[in-house]
Design a protein around this motif. Structure first.
Motif, PDB file in Angstrom:
ATOM      1  N   PRO A 140       0.819  -1.222   0.000  1.00  0.00           N
ATOM      2  CA  PRO A 140       0.000   0.000   0.000  1.00  0.00           C
ATOM      3  C   PRO A 140       0.849   1.266   0.000  1.00  0.00           C
ATOM      4  N   GLU A 141       1.976   1.238   0.696  1.00  0.00           N
ATOM      5  CA  GLU A 141       2.844   2.411   0.727  1.00  0.00           C
ATOM      6  C   GLU A 141       3.403   2.730  -0.666  1.00  0.00           C
ATOM      7  N   PHE A 142       3.770   1.711  -1.393  1.00  0.00           N
ATOM      8  CA  PHE A 142       4.296   1.931  -2.749  1.00  0.00           C
ATOM      9  C   PHE A 142       3.200   2.478  -3.661  1.00  0.00           C
ATOM     10  N   LEU A 143       1.998   1.939  -3.565  1.00  0.00           N
ATOM     11  CA  LEU A 143       0.895   2.414  -4.392  1.00  0.00           C
ATOM     12  C   LEU A 143       0.545   3.857  -4.073  1.00  0.00           C
ATOM     13  N   GLU A 144       0.607   4.211  -2.788  1.00  0.00           N
ATOM     14  CA  GLU A 144       0.299   5.580  -2.399  1.00  0.00           C
ATOM     15  C   GLU A 144       1.400   6.541  -2.821  1.00  0.00           C
ATOM     16  N   LYS A 145       2.645   6.112  -2.710  1.00  0.00           N
ATOM     17  CA  LYS A 145       3.764   6.981  -3.072  1.00  0.00           C
ATOM     18  C   LYS A 145       3.697   7.415  -4.526  1.00  0.00           C
ATOM     19  N   HIS A 146       3.365   6.485  -5.405  1.00  0.00           N
ATOM     20  CA  HIS A 146       3.348   6.786  -6.843  1.00  0.00           C
ATOM     21  C   HIS A 146       1.946   7.068  -7.365  1.00  0.00           C
ATOM     22  N   LYS A 147       0.968   7.247  -6.457  1.00  0.00           N
ATOM     23  CA  LYS A 147      -0.394   7.614  -6.836  1.00  0.00           C
ATOM     24  C   LYS A 147      -0.936   6.686  -7.920  1.00  0.00           C
ATOM     25  N   ILE A 148      -0.808   5.384  -7.704  1.00  0.00           N
ATOM     26  CA  ILE A 148      -1.211   4.396  -8.704  1.00  0.00           C
ATOM     27  C   ILE A 148      -2.702   4.127  -8.576  1.00  0.00           C
ATOM     28  N   ASP A 149      -3.396   4.224  -9.714  1.00  0.00           N
ATOM     29  CA  ASP A 149      -4.829   3.946  -9.734  1.00  0.00           C
ATOM     30  C   ASP A 149      -5.118   2.480 -10.019  1.00  0.00           C
ATOM     31  N   PHE A 150      -4.406   1.920 -11.014  1.00  0.00           N
ATOM     32  CA  PHE A 150      -4.655   0.530 -11.418  1.00  0.00           C
ATOM     33  C   PHE A 150      -3.331  -0.151 -11.753  1.00  0.00           C
ATOM     34  N   VAL A 151      -3.355  -1.490 -11.607  1.00  0.00           N
ATOM     35  CA  VAL A 151      -2.194  -2.322 -11.926  1.00  0.00           C
ATOM     36  C   VAL A 151      -2.579  -3.216 -13.105  1.00  0.00           C
TER      37      VAL A 151
END
Length: 354
Positions: A140-151
């Motif tokens: 979750p920290e990585f997704l939040e850091k890079h503002k990722i919407d979808f994988v």
């Protein structure tokens, strides 16, 4: 967004949404995430896939993340990134590349090192940003850091690092968007081809100047490969000579065919001309008949008339004496009576003339 200057939130939103920013990666390599000084500060509400496909939000692109090893970068990798880039009308594609340490630990040895793999991704037209040393499992920290919407990844469960599917929690969060794999091409397939045809590639590289030490080839194998290279060269020369010989034979056959055809045409013409001259009704026969008739006329002309018309004597002129230049042969009188008769006839003739 991609410069080293500070920018405000409004400028960052404008740069992310303008076509100028989206076209920048077509003329320059994609930037690395750790080199971008201004991170995305736009309001980052959670989106659903349906909303993203409708083109919302309008104030920023949808940030899509795709990760992988990308060893021996090939068309299958590029096609997967193209699908990730075109999932939504307005998207920004971030690509995470795992380091050598993580890859060798969880997957195995790579052909290309991490620096080579990073550079390969930077020059793909669909990539907007490259994240070096990406994590093996997304937190979750990585997704939040890079503002990722979808994988984005293919939907086949990826078992690794003690997990049946490393994207399981992403799928449960509704952030997973599947892509399709390209059949017939993969890094493993390419390596399999190289291993299968190892002797061919070893011989090729020896011929190109690589040493046996660089190729990890033993002394005996080196000599064997070099001998095989010489044999292949001889075979190639023989093949070239055979091809040239076939071309020469084909040319000779073509020319001979043309000569035979011309000879047949000329022979037909000659026979036709011969028959026209010497045939049963030919011109030569008519000419011969005409000449032969002329020769016969010259050799045996027609007889002249027996008697010629007599000219009337002129009364004013006296008859010219006639002289007989030809001797008259007279047969001797057979008896005295005949002799006297002949003399009397001569004398009567003289009297008539007088």
């Amino acid at each position: 967004m991609v410069g080293h200057q500070e920018c405000t939130m409004e400028e960052n939103i404008r740069d992310n949404c303008t076509p100028k920013f989206l076209r920048k990666t077509l003329t320059a390599p994609a930037p690395f995430a750790d080199e971008v000084s201004c991170q995305c500060q736009a309001p980052h509400e959670k989106l659903t896939i349906a909303q993203a496909r409708l083109g919302t939000p309008v104030d920023r692109p949808v940030r899509v993340y795709a990760d992988g090893i990308f060893d021996l970068f090939h068309s299958g990798h590029a096609r997967a990134l193209m699908q990730a880039k075109t999932l939504f009308p307005n998207s920004y594609l971030l690509v995470g590349v795992c380091s050598d340490n993580l890859t060798h630990k969880f997957k195995g040895f790579t052909v290309m090192n991490e620096a080579e793999r990073y550079e390969a991704l930077r020059h793909c037209r669909y990539v907007d940003e490259v994240i070096r040393d990406a994590p093996w499992t997304l937190t979750p920290e990585f997704l939040e850091k890079h503002k990722i919407d979808f994988v984005a990844h293919d939907d086949i469960p990826y078992s690794s690092a003690g997990s049946d599917d490393v994207y399981k929690h992403i799928k449960e969060a509704g952030m997973f968007v599947p892509t399709q794999r390209t059949e017939g091409i993969s890094t493993s397939d390419i390596i399999t081809r190289i291993v299968r045809d190892y002797d061919v590639y070893a011989r090729r590289n020896l011929q190109r100047g690589y040493t046996a030490k660089e190729l990890n080839v033993s002394f005996i194998n080196e000599k064997k490969y070099r001998f095989q290279n010489q044999v292949d060269k001889m075979k190639e020369k023989v093949k070239t000579v055979e091809e040239r010989s076939k071309e020469f034979v084909n040319r000779v056959e073509e020319k001979s065919h043309d000569l035979i055809q011309k000879w047949e045409e000329k022979s037909r013409e000659f026979i036709g001309n011969f028959l026209e001259l010497f045939g049963p009704d030919g011109a030569w026969k008519q000419m011969f008949q005409e000449r032969s008739s002329r020769m016969l006329q010259a050799l045996s002309p027609k007889q002249s008339p027996v008697s010629s018309p007599t000219r009337s004597r002129s009364p004013s002129r006296s008859p010219s004496p006639t002289f007989s230049w030809l001797p008259i042969k007279s047969s001797p009188p057979s008896s005295p009576k005949a002799a006297s008769a002949s003399i009397s006839s001569l004398s009567e003739g003289d009297e008539d003339e007088k």
